[in-house]
Structures are given as structure tokens and as C-alpha cells.
Design a protein around this motif. Structure first.
Motif, PDB file in Angstrom:
ATOM      1  N   VAL A 281      -3.399  -8.659  -3.362  1.00  0.00           N
ATOM      2  CA  VAL A 281      -3.264  -7.704  -2.258  1.00  0.00           C
ATOM      3  C   VAL A 281      -3.505  -6.308  -2.795  1.00  0.00           C
ATOM      4  O   VAL A 281      -2.870  -5.879  -3.753  1.00  0.00           O
ATOM      5  N   GLN A 282      -4.440  -5.632  -2.185  1.00  0.00           N
ATOM      6  CA  GLN A 282      -4.693  -4.230  -2.514  1.00  0.00           C
ATOM      7  C   GLN A 282      -4.331  -3.409  -1.281  1.00  0.00           C
ATOM      8  O   GLN A 282      -4.720  -3.762  -0.167  1.00  0.00           O
ATOM      9  N   MET A 283      -3.638  -2.338  -1.528  1.00  0.00           N
ATOM     10  CA  MET A 283      -3.135  -1.561  -0.406  1.00  0.00           C
ATOM     11  C   MET A 283      -3.471  -0.095  -0.659  1.00  0.00           C
ATOM     12  O   MET A 283      -3.387   0.389  -1.788  1.00  0.00           O
ATOM     13  N   ALA A 284      -3.903   0.583   0.363  1.00  0.00           N
ATOM     14  CA  ALA A 284      -4.235   2.007   0.230  1.00  0.00           C
ATOM     15  C   ALA A 284      -3.831   2.711   1.511  1.00  0.00           C
ATOM     16  O   ALA A 284      -3.580   2.078   2.536  1.00  0.00           O
ATOM     17  N   ASP A 285      -3.767   4.027   1.421  1.00  0.00           N
ATOM     18  CA  ASP A 285      -3.489   4.777   2.649  1.00  0.00           C
ATOM     19  C   ASP A 285      -4.822   5.099   3.322  1.00  0.00           C
ATOM     20  O   ASP A 285      -5.884   4.812   2.789  1.00  0.00           O
ATOM     21  N   TRP A 286      -4.757   5.723   4.472  1.00  0.00           N
ATOM     22  CA  TRP A 286      -5.990   5.983   5.216  1.00  0.00           C
ATOM     23  C   TRP A 286      -6.896   6.971   4.493  1.00  0.00           C
ATOM     24  O   TRP A 286      -8.094   6.973   4.690  1.00  0.00           O
ATOM     25  N   GLN A 287      -6.281   7.832   3.676  1.00  0.00           N
ATOM     26  CA  GLN A 287      -7.080   8.863   3.027  1.00  0.00           C
ATOM     27  C   GLN A 287      -7.601   8.421   1.662  1.00  0.00           C
ATOM     28  O   GLN A 287      -8.415   9.122   1.068  1.00  0.00           O
ATOM     29  N   GLY A 288      -7.105   7.312   1.148  1.00  0.00           N
ATOM     30  CA  GLY A 288      -7.522   6.869  -0.182  1.00  0.00           C
ATOM     31  C   GLY A 288      -6.889   7.671  -1.298  1.00  0.00           C
ATOM     32  O   GLY A 288      -7.427   7.738  -2.405  1.00  0.00           O
ATOM     33  N   LEU A 289      -5.720   8.267  -1.047  1.00  0.00           N
ATOM     34  CA  LEU A 289      -5.048   9.048  -2.087  1.00  0.00           C
ATOM     35  C   LEU A 289      -4.124   8.172  -2.929  1.00  0.00           C
ATOM     36  O   LEU A 289      -3.840   8.488  -4.080  1.00  0.00           O
ATOM     37  N   PHE A 290      -3.630   7.085  -2.345  1.00  0.00           N
ATOM     38  CA  PHE A 290      -2.684   6.207  -3.034  1.00  0.00           C
ATOM     39  C   PHE A 290      -3.236   4.785  -3.037  1.00  0.00           C
ATOM     40  O   PHE A 290      -3.970   4.387  -2.132  1.00  0.00           O
ATOM     41  N   TYR A 291      -2.822   4.067  -4.050  1.00  0.00           N
ATOM     42  CA  TYR A 291      -3.352   2.715  -4.225  1.00  0.00           C
ATOM     43  C   TYR A 291      -2.265   1.859  -4.860  1.00  0.00           C
ATOM     44  O   TYR A 291      -1.553   2.307  -5.750  1.00  0.00           O
TER      45      TYR A 291
END
Lengths: 660, 268
Positions: A146-156
Motif C-alpha cells: 500500500v502506497q499512500m500520498a496526499d493530494w499534493q504529493g508532499l507526503f508519502y
């Protein structure tokens, strides 16, 4: 957790705020504060999701064919895999990418094992694809990355939802060529699975007539013959026993060694599976004995579908076995195992709980004792801690010892030693200041140079430590397990092989050890096979067929126990066949390639190949000669099709057993 | 970027939406800078920002922030304060002068515009360039085609995403303004600190304390929520760190003894 994009944003915002604060610009400060608060809010929301939602993720896996869910697979058939990711709580994951870790043994994957989407309560995310396996074995579905990110791609955030599902991949179903001939060869064909034996028994075919003896059942009296001869004559009937075939399949490390076109074990498994299924369709009894260097695993002769399926399952599990060698350099396995562990066990490889401290990567080195020859750089790297300590402390100790020796030599009493020793040391250090300085600087420079230029060694050491910690916990080695694995290369290598084999990760091992000996000969299996054969003979009935599917090449000097067992079998009127696995890609015995003389001017790869071919051909010829003396046929597994040959032998047993 | 990504109508539509928001925000920034008397810099910000939006530069937000910093900073004041900071007479720091600023409306508009630009541009990048960092464990691809970047699925764009964005802007701007002005409510009269200097010190102190506190709480919660395997791993790691050399010495001699015994067996 922060991506490069996030770091860049923090850096720019820091500059913005710093400029605003130092330049006393309220416009910049307030803009910077707005960005900072927004960023902190996003980070907090993301951290809450990563910490509270991700550990609760659950997945449901369904493997099915057109008729519904299955619990075991078949080779060369396609199955649908459907994985559903659920989140139990009220919190959701707005943007995740999930990827199902397809088993390494999968031959063909149709469809995408990844999915992108949002996971909510009641709105799971589903991955669907089709998978097909080309050979028997075990399919291990580890779980979902599972890879998870925020909408802006600032966190992963990367996680792995582990839920290992292990399914057996049964050998392929036998096609028509593998089945026995159905043409009627003899006028009196007994029912399938039954073999007429020319001995008195309770069969239905007449064997002989003899004088009546008191106690013979009256129904066996041949009345017409008795009337003609004027005395009571009794009919004797043939004995009817089922035809039995027992397969001895070699699963030792020698047949597990992978090659470019698969393992020799896979071919043996195919042959055994074909024979079992063909015999089952003809209602003949087939037994199975899997043996390796340690022991055997046996299934008694049977023909019921449940037992046949169980035997195919045993074969599937045997096909998934990986080679094991005790003296392998762990550095060949560490990169693979580390990459796999990082993917499947990210929670146990987190730097916060399993890390190599940065100062230790520069100072510590392991192992302290090793067997293989090490390069100069590797040697110095593994001794760098001693270099550092030696440079710092060895020189003063050396000076002190020399000073003490000098004082004793001059006859100064021990009472004055406490006062005079430091004095003497100082004097000596002053007198020999330049040589000592050069010595200390030389040792420390060697340490610094070794540390600086050994980037790969440092990386390997870091990976080795993290893997050792994981293995020590996984295999419950106790608190000292980590240090033990770091110091003992053989143990670490064995545990790494076990770890990779349990997860069915294919890996390669060097064929030869540090002394140039082939590591996978497995001579112990001959004794195991001989014992198993004798046990089967002891439990067997008349006219059985024992098929030895074993790699006995180059073991002709250690075959004596097996030859004795084969003699016993033949003496009991059984039949024995030997089917020898053949390395994929090598020309078959009897072919001309490799038979000629080796040319000294030939390129090295060609020479090596020619030598290998010749070695195998000569080994096969010796084996054939040894068993040929006993009348036991030796067949190459790669040549022709051994399954019809075995079935032909069964047919002969069935119809012509008495002509033996 | 693969052809399918460019041709996806959903993605194109979503990208256009965020491009429009970013352009509007950029225009507002331009107006604020123009009002502040930074004609040349406002044009540069507008031009480079528009190019970054059009060509989806990953460096776009950082570029605009740095240009904004360059244009709005009073460099003479900054260097004077820097000189005070590094001066051995540190007490001069406390005689901080008053802040320069604009009208509250200008400040609010600028903060909201910059935030809108940053959010829109980053979401645009997630849609069209990459949403996840590349996997460092994978080997660099050979001569074949490079693996496609992992993008945010355009079908996942929610209807209320823009509405959330519209709520986000005043929310975070309001919090920032509230924080800044709330700090001025509590004043101290230590060593003749000016209110601005006090706010700056308080800001730095709060940021540092917040970071340390958050780190400690997250670490503690992480340990509290650890699984059995994680806890055992952590404890084992601690034991190894404390007794590394002693254990290594023992295991080293045990290993040597085992290897020698093996060599003797093989020799016989």
C-alpha cells in the motif's frame, strides 16, 4: 514520510519566514505563517491516517476459476485473483495505490495487479487479475503493498498489509498421450488394476487341475474331469493381485539447483505426476516416496482420487523446495533478502526500531572470522575497528611495555615503578616521537582510507545488520541472536536461505564452495533411498514396479547400498527402473556434442561446456553400466518421454507377469 | 509522460481546472506586488509563474516563493539585523525596530493567493507528473522505455475538492493571522524587548518546542502501539547497541572454534 517535493517546500518556506522575520516584513511573515500552518495541518492529517488507518487495513483474497473459489491451483491453467482492501473505521484514505505481490513462480499475469483509489468504510478497493503457473509448486501470495500520498504529493507512506496465502500448484493434468493404450492385446484381459499371477489363488481364471485333497471346497471340484478319471479332481484358480508401482522421487539439493530452463526436480515432478494420474485412471495402485538427504516422506500405494490428490499435493510442495548450501557467502543473498524484506516487512525495517547507528557504519565491522578469501579492501574493512583502536591505544601500550622492560632491565625496584614509569614513557615518546607519530598517523590514515573508499561494504554491513535483527526476531534466536548472526557467516547464510525459501523467493547459490568442491552432490541420499526401497520391498506384494527418479550421476562409487537393495527387489521378483534427471539444455546421452576431444585453443566458455557435457555423459554411461549388470534399465529423464515407458512396463507386468 | 496520460479527458479537464486556479492566484499575487511598488518583480513573478503552470514545472511553487521573498524583503533591514545577530553585543538584538507591512486586506489577499497557487500547482503536478517519489530500490532502467510515473487517478477527483480548497484558504489564513496577533496580546518587558522582537522570539520558541513535543509524543505513541515483533526488535536492538562488543567477542571465538572443528573433521 516527506517527499522531495515536501522538503523543497519546507526549505522555501523557511527562507520566506526567515527573510520576513529578519527583514521585518509582515507581508512575508503572515504569508509564511499561512503556508506553515497549512503544511502542519496537512502533515497532521496525513500522520493520523498513516498511524491510525493503515494498521487496521484488512484484505480479503479470493482465488477462483470459472466454477468458484479454489483451494489449490493447477499448472497451466488460469485463475482469477481478486483482492479487496477494507478499512474498518470511519476514517478513510483519500488516495492510495495498492499492488498485489504476485508470486514469483507465476508464469503469466493477465491484468493489472495494481489499483488506485480511495478506501472508505463500505467502499473497498479491489484488485483483479488472472494468473497462470507453468509448473507445479507452491504459490505464496504475500499480501498487498500500500502506497499512500496526499493530494499534493508532499507526503508519502508505504506499508504492506501482510496476509500470506499459500496455495499448492498441482502438476498439470495428463493429456491423452500420457494415458495408457486401451487396445486389447490379450484375449483374456483382466480388469484394470488386476494382474493375473500363475499361482493358486482365488481368481476367476483356471490355473490347473489336481487331485482332490480333504478340505478342498466342494464347489471347486471339476465334476466332468472327475467322472472321466474316476477320481475327484479339484480346479485351481489363478491368483489375482493388483499391479503396484512405487515412485521414489529425489528431492535433494542436487535436483533443486536452478538452471536457465528450470530445475531438474521440476522434470521429475512432471514425470511422477503423469504416472500417478495415468495409473489412477487405469485403477492401478501407485505409491510415492519423496526422499532427500535427511529422510523420506511416503504415501502408500493407493488409487482413490483423494489419495491421488494428496500425492499430487506432496509433489507440488516438493517442487517448491529451494536448494540449501551451508557454506555460501551471505553477501550474495543480502541484497535480495534486504530488498524483499523492505517490501514485505516495512514495519520491521523501520529506521526507528531497526537501524544501524550512523557512527557504527563508520566504525563497526563484522564478521570477525570468515572462511572465504577476502580482498585486501574487504579485509581492511573488516579489521577497521581494530585499526582505529590499535592506532589510538596500541602505541601508548607499546611504549609502556618497552619502558617497563627497560626499567626492569636496569634493576629499578617495583616501589619506584609508579613514579618512574610515566617518566620513562614520556622520555621514550619524546626520543622516538617521529617514528611513533608516523606509526600512529599511518594506522589512522589506513583506517580513514578504508572507511572512505568502502561504500559498498558499508552499505552491505548496514543491510546485514538490519536483516540479522529481523531474522533473529522472526526465528526467535533470543537476545543474542543478532550478534550471533553478524559474527557467524554460515548461520546468517542458512537463515537467509530459509527466509527466502519460506517466501518462495527464487535465489541462486554458488555451485562450488571456497575449496572448489561442488556443494550439491548430496551423497547421503543414497543411503536414504536404499533404506526406503528396502522398506517398500518389505511391505510390498508380488510383482511391483519400483521407479527410482533420482539423480545418481557421479555417485557411482557410493551406490553399493542402493545396488544391494535393488538386488533384493529383483530377488523378490519385482521390477526396478531408474530415471535419471538431466540438466536442462545439455545434449542428451548418445549425442555427438561434447564427445570429441577438448581443443586447448577453444574459448573458455566452450571448453567449460564441452567438459561439462563430457562429464555428464560419462557419468550417465557409468550409471547405465552399473545398473545394466543387474538388468535394470536406466533412462534419461530429458530424452523421449519416460511416462509411456513406465506405463509400458506396467502393461508388461499386467499381462506378462508370469513370463518374468 | 505517457501518451495515454496526456490524452485522458478526465485528467485534462482536472488539470485545466487547477491550472485556472493557479493562474487566478498568480494574478492576485501580481496585483499585490504591483500595489507594493514592485513593478519589475511582479512582472517576473507573473511570467515565470505562468510558464511554470503551462509547462508543469516541478520547481514552480518553490520558484514563486523565492521570487516573492526576493521582491518583498527589505534587504538593507535584513542585513542590518543579521549584523546585529552575529554581533558580540547580542543585547542589541532586543532593540528590534517596528515591522513594515501593508494594509490588512493586502496581507490577507497575498497569503490566500500564495496558498492557493501552491496547492493548485502541487495538485496539478500530482495529476500530470508524479504523485509518488520513484522507488529507490528499483535498478535504473536500461535502454528500454522508462517505467511510467505513478500519477493521481483523475477519476478520483472529488466534486467537492475545489469547495474544500475554497474553505481551506480562509481557514489557514485566519489561523495564521490569529496566531500572529494572539502573540501580541501577551507582552513582557524583559531587557527592553520591543513587541516585534518578543513575537519573533516567541515564534521561534513555539516552533522549536512544538517540533520537540510532537516528536516526543509521536515516538511515545509509536512505542505504545508497537506490535510484539516490533517491540522485540526494538529491545533486541537496544541490547545489541549496549553490549555489542562483548557479544561480538564471544560469538567471534565461538565461530572460530566451530570453523576449526569443521576443518579438523574434513581433514580426517
Amino acid at each position: 514520510m516527506l517527499t522531495a517535493r515536501g522538503w523543497w517546500f519546507i526549505l522555501c518556506n523557511f527562507f520566506l519566514l526567515a527573510a520576513g522575520l529578519l527583514g521585518q516584513s509582515r507581508l512575508l511573515i503572515l504569508t509564511g505563517f499561512t503556508l506553515m500552518f497549512w503544511f502542519c495541518g496537512e502533515a497532521l492529517l496525513f500522520a493520523v491516517r498513516a498511524c491510525l488507518v493503515v494498521p487496521r487495513l484488512r484484505l480479503v483474497r479470493l482465488v477462483q476459476d470459472e466454477r468458484g473459489p479454489v483451494t489449490s491451483l493447477w499448472a497451466e491453467r488460469s485463475f482469477e485473483v481478486r483482492v479487496t482492501l477494507h478499512v474498518p473505521g470511519f476514517l478513510s484514505l483519500p488516495f492510495v495505490v495498492v499492488k498485489d505481490l504476485v508470486p514469483f513462480q507465476a508464469g503469466e499475469v493477465v491484468g493489472d495487479p495494481t489499483a488506485t483509489g480511495r478506501v472508505d468504510l463500505g467502499r473497498p478497493l479491489t484488485v483483479t487479475y488472472h494468473v497462470q503457473f507453468n509448473a507445479a509448486g507452491v504459490a505464496r501470495f504475500e499480501g498487498l503493498a500500500v502506497q499512500m500520498a496526499d493530494w499534493q504529493g508532499l507526503f508519502y507512506h508505504a506499508a504492506f498489509v501482510r496476509q500470506a496465502v499459500v496455495l499448492r500448484v498441482l502438476p498439470r493434468l495428463v493429456d491423452d498421450r500420457g494415458r495408457r493404450a486401451t487396445s486389447k492385446r490379450y484375449n483374456l484381459l483382466p480388469p484394470p488394476g488386476i494382474h493375473r499371477l500363475r499361482r493358486p489363488g482365488s481368481g476367476s481364471e483356471l490355473l490347473d487341475l489336481r487331485d482332490y485333497l480333504p478340505g478342498d471346497p466342494p464347489k471347486t471340484i471339476a465334476w466332468k474331469v472327475s467322472a472321466r478319471r474316476d477320481k475327484l479332481i479339484t480346479k485351481e484358480f489363478e491368483s489375482e493381485v493388483p499391479v503396484r508401482c512405487t515412485l521414489f522421487v529425489d528431492t535433494s539439493s542436487s535436483v533443486r539447483v536452478p538452471a536457465a530452463r528450470g530445475t531438474a526436480l521440476a522434470r521429475l515432478i512432471d514425470i511422477a505426476a503423469g504416472v500417478i494420474q495415468a495409473n489412477s485412471s487405469a485403477r492401478d495402485l501407485t505409491g510415492l516416496c519423496l526422499f532427500d538427504e535427511q529422510g523420506t516422506s511416503t504415501a502408500r500405494p493407493d488409487r482413490s482420487p483423494a489419495r491421488v490428490t494428496a500425492m499430487l499435493g506432496m509433489l507440488a510442495e516438493a517442487a517448491a523446495l529451494a536448494p540449501t548450501a551451508g557454506r555460501v557467502d551471505p553477501d550474495t543473498l543480502v541484497p535480495l533478502a534486504h530488498a524483499f524484506a523492505q517490501e514485505v516487512y516495512p514495519d520491521l525495517m523501520r529506521p526507528s526500531i531497526n537501524a544501524m547507528p550512523w557512527y557504527l557504519t563508520w566504525v563497526a565491522a563484522f564478521p570477525g572470522a570468515w572462511r572465504r578469501r577476502a580482498s585486501a579492501l574487504r579485509y581492511l574493512f573488516r579489521r577497521k575497528e581494530k585499526l582505529l583502536i590499535g592506532g589510538l591505544f596500541a602505541v601508548p601500550i607499546l611504549v609502556a611495555m618497552v619502558a617497563m622492560g627497560f626499567l626492569f632491565y636496569t634493576g629499578i625496584s617495583l616501589r619506584h615503578l609508579e613514579l618512574l614509569l610515566p617518566l620513562a614513557m614520556l622520555v621514550m615518546m619524546w626520543v622516538f616521537r617521529w617514528p611513533l607519530l608516523v606509526l600512529v598517523i599511518g594506522i589512522e590514515m589506513l583506517f580513514i582510507l578504508t572507511t572512505l573508499i568502502s561504500g559498498r561494504e558499508r552499505r552491505l554491513a548496514r543491510w546485514r545488520k538490519r536483516l540479522a535483527a529481523l531474522l533473529a526476531v522472526r526465528y526467535a534466536l533470543g537476545p543474542g541472536g543478532l550478534a550471533l548472526l553478524l559474527e557467524d557467516e554460515d548461520q546468517l547464510s542458512l537463515y537467509l536461505q530459509r527466509f527466502l525459501a519460506e517466501h518462495h523467493v527464487p535465489y541462486t547459490l554458488p555451485l562450488y564452495d571456497e575449496a572448489g568442491r561442488y556443494q550439491f552432490t548430496s551423497p547421503e541420499k543414497v543411503d536414504v533411498l536404499a533404506t526406503a526401497l528396502l522398506r517398500s520391498i518389505g511391505k510390498g506384494h508380488d510383482n511391483e514396479l519400483f521407479v527410482l527418479l533420482a539423480d545418481l550421476l557421479e555417485l557411482d562409487d557410493r551406490l553399493e547400498p542402493l545396488l544391494k537393495a535393488v538386488r533384493v527387489a529383483l530377488g523378490r521378483h519385482h521390477q526396478v527402473m531408474v530415471i535419471c534427471p538431466w540438466p536442462p539444455g545439455l545434449p542428451l546421452p548418445g549425442k555427438t556434442e561434447g564427445a570429441g576431444r577438448l581443443s586447448p585453443s577453444a574459448p573458455l566458455p566452450l571448453s567449460v561446456r564441452a567438459a561439462t557435457v563430457r562429464r555428464f555423459h560419462e557419468g550417465f554411461a557409468r550409471l547405465k553400466r552399473v545398473f545394466g549388470r543387474l538388468g535394470v534399465p536406466v533412462i534419461c529423464a530429458a530424452g523421449g518421454d519416460p511416462v509411456p515407458l513406465i506405463l509400458e512396463r506396467m502393461e508388461r507386468l499386467r499381462g506378462l507377469g508370469w513370463k518374468r | 509522460m505517457s501518451q495515454s496520460v496526456v490524452d485522458d479527458p478526465n485528467r485534462s479537464s482536472a488539470a485545466r481546472r487547477y491550472q485556472l486556479i493557479a493562474l487566478l492566484a498568480l494574478l492576485l499575487i501580481f496585483v499585490v506586488l504591483l500595489e507594493s511598488g514592485e513593478e519589475m518583480m511582479s512582472l517576473i513573478v507573473l511570467l515565470l509563474g505562468a510558464v511554470a503552470i503551462a509547462f508543469r514545472w516541478a520547481i514552480g511553487p518553490a520558484l514563486v516563493l523565492l521570487l516573492l521573498m526576493l521582491s518583498l524583503t527589505d534587504w538593507r533591514q535584513l542585513f542590518r539585523n543579521l549584523e546585529r545577530l552575529i554581533s558580540p553585543r547580542a543585547s542589541r538584538l532586543f532593540y528590534w525596530d517596528g515591522m513594515t507591512g501593508a494594509t490588512p486586506l493586502t496581507e490577507v489577499v497575498l497569503a490566500m493567493a500564495v496558498l492557493a497557487f501552491v496547492i493548485a500547482q502541487y495538485r496539478l503536478l500530482s495529476l500530470t507528473r508524479n504523485a509518488f517519489p520513484p522507488d529507490g530500490r528499483r535498478p535504473t532502467p536500461g535502454p528500454g522505455p522508462a517505467p511510467p510515473p505513478q500519477l493521481r487517478d483523475a477519476r478520483l477527483l472529488e466534486e467537492n475538492e475545489i469547495a474544500f480548497l475554497a474553505v481551506t484558504l480562509p481557514l489557514w489564513t485566519g489561523i495564521a493571522f490569529f496566531f500572529w496577533f494572539a502573540m501580541s496580546l501577551y507582552r513582557v518587558d524583559w531587557f527592553g524587548l520591543t513587541p516585534e522582537a518578543w513575537r519573533i522570539l516567541l515564534t521561534i520558541w513555539l516552533a522549536g518546542a512544538g517540533l520537540i513535543g510532537t516528536r516526543a509524543i509521536v515516538g511515545y505513541l509509536g512505542l505504545r502501539r508497537a506490535t510484539e515483533a516490533e517491540a522485540r526488535l526494538y529491545l533486541q536492538d537496544q541490547i545489541w547497541r549496549q553490549t555489542r562488543r562483548e557479544q561480538a567477542r564471544i560469538d567471534h571465538w565461538l565461530t572460530r572454534a566451530r570453523m576449526r572443528a569443521q576443518q579438523r573433521e574434513e581433514g580426517t
